[in-house]
Design an enzyme around this catalytic site. Structure first.
Site, PDB file in Angstrom:
ATOM      1  N   ASN A  37       0.787  -1.036   0.163  1.00 29.05           N
ATOM      2  CA  ASN A  37       0.167  -0.235   0.149  1.00 29.05           C
ATOM      3  C   ASN A  37       0.976   1.314   0.260  1.00 29.05           C
ATOM      4  OD1 ASN A  37       0.789  -0.187   2.140  1.00 29.05           O
ATOM      5  ND2 ASN A  37      -0.797   0.118   3.498  1.00 29.05           N
ATOM      6  N   ASP A 169      21.670  38.723  -1.470  1.00 29.76           N
ATOM      7  CA  ASP A 169      20.958  39.501  -0.888  1.00 29.76           C
ATOM      8  C   ASP A 169      20.599  39.956   0.869  1.00 29.76           C
ATOM      9  OD1 ASP A 169      19.568  37.926   1.335  1.00 29.76           O
ATOM     10  OD2 ASP A 169      18.922  36.560  -1.045  1.00 29.76           O
ATOM     11  N   LYS A 192      17.395  42.485  -3.396  1.00 26.83           N
ATOM     12  CA  LYS A 192      17.025  41.761  -4.191  1.00 26.83           C
ATOM     13  C   LYS A 192      15.694  41.550  -3.649  1.00 26.83           C
ATOM     14  CE  LYS A 192      16.610  37.027  -2.753  1.00 26.83           C
ATOM     15  NZ  LYS A 192      16.813  35.584  -2.831  1.00 26.83           N
ATOM     16  N   ASP A 218      26.646  32.648  -0.706  1.00 27.44           N
ATOM     17  CA  ASP A 218      24.581  32.389  -0.124  1.00 27.44           C
ATOM     18  C   ASP A 218      24.743  31.063   0.321  1.00 27.44           C
ATOM     19  OD1 ASP A 218      22.527  32.139  -0.770  1.00 27.44           O
ATOM     20  OD2 ASP A 218      22.229  32.402  -2.649  1.00 27.44           O
TER      21      ASP A 218
END
Length: 312
Positions: A37, A169, A192, A218
């Site tokens: 299942n 950013d 940003k 980043d």
């Protein structure tokens, strides 16, 4: 080390093996089955009773499969009378769901933290959360490491006299500033705006970058839309060269190929916090190991020693 049991889910067994090599302990077997299942069943195939159990499982694609597998591992460890169960999660994917910025939006970062606690997690060891407030979503102790030392060690091998670290950013600018201090170079940041998961606009880059050798930092690169947008702005400002660095190199939807195709990108550096299939690798890619740092944190947690020195 005694009274420790380390298990790995199916998300990143290579990292788990490397961590265990540094700890000089065996990686214990785990059986994962799937019923007709489609339900999962997990069995930890080593004694857990009154042992310090560590479960290594980053939340990487398929994220939901690996999350449920981790929850079942936690439940199995609790049912097996583990003294303490620490989740070693080198990537917490739901950390990006950290705020309610639109009506009727779920905060997945907090919900998944609650699920981990409810399933039996005593402690969480993680790496470079998308935002620091996610730490507070957990009701159990969290040791939040970063990979800045590993990244800085790599870049110190270059001539940094004309270099600058650039954050895509302002939200990541604090981390970028810390990284720049490790390297002894200045820092800049992009302004940003995000309009969707794959559409961002960087209207300006704040800082002195003309003629500089840029290191873009980043926390995570998935589709790479932010970094590629930033590269376009850097190119307009006449930078000398570009290197890209991140902790979590997810590189989905051909992002690594797109970044490598940028002629002024000399290098793409990430860690092995998430698995990167060998068929995705490109000549510009450098993958640094965070296994020694994770292993040292696990050793200190097990021995009741301070982990805070690894944060800095």
């Amino acid at each position: 080390m005694r009274d420790i049991a380390v298990f790995s889910g199916s998300a990143h067994p290579e990292l788990a093996e490397e961590i265990c090599t540094h700890l000089e302990v065996p990686l214990q077997p785990v059986r994962v089955d799937r019923f007709a299942n489609d339900c999962l069943e997990v069995q930890l195939q080593a004694n857990c009773r009154e042992r310090d159990v560590f479960l290594i499982q980053p939340l990487v694609p398929p994220v939901q499969e690996h999350l449920v597998e981790l929850l079942l591992m936690l439940d199995a460890a609790r049912g097996a009378s583990a003294a303490r169960t620490t989740v070693v999660m080198s990537h917490y994917a739901y950390a990006r769901s950290d705020k309610k910025d639109e009506p009727r939006i779920s905060i997945g970062g907090r919900l998944v933290a609650d699920l981990l606690s409810a399933a039996g997690a005593s402690r969480v060891l993680t790496l470079t959360l998308h935002s620091p407030q996610v730490h507070g979503f957990f009701s159990v102790p969290v040791d939040h490491l970063h990979a800045l030392r590993e990244l800085a060690t790599h870049f110190r091998g270059l001539d940094l006299t004309n270099s600058v670290v650039v954050s895509p950013d302002l939200g990541n600018a604090k981390v970028a500033s810390a990284f720049a201090r490790l390297l002894g170079v200045p820092v800049a940041a992009g302004a940003k705006q995000r309009f969707s998961d794959d559409r961002v606009v960087i209207s300006a880059v704040i800082g002195d970058i003309e003629g500089k050798d840029v290191i873009v930092l980043d926390d995570e690169i998935a589709r790479g839309s932010t970094v590629i947008e930033l590269i376009d702005r850097l190119r307009e400002r006449g930078v000398a060269s570009i290197r890209v660095a991140c902790t979590h190199g997810l590189f989905t939807d051909g992002a690594l190929d797109r970044l490598a195709a940028q002629p002024d990108v000399l290098e793409i550096v990430c860690t092995n916090s998430v698995p990167i299939p060998k068929e995705k690798w490109v000549p510009k890619l450098r993958v640094l190991s965070i296994a020694p740092a994770m292993a040292e944190a696990m050793r200190r947690i097990h021995n009741g020693e301070s982990v805070s020195s690894l944060f800095h």
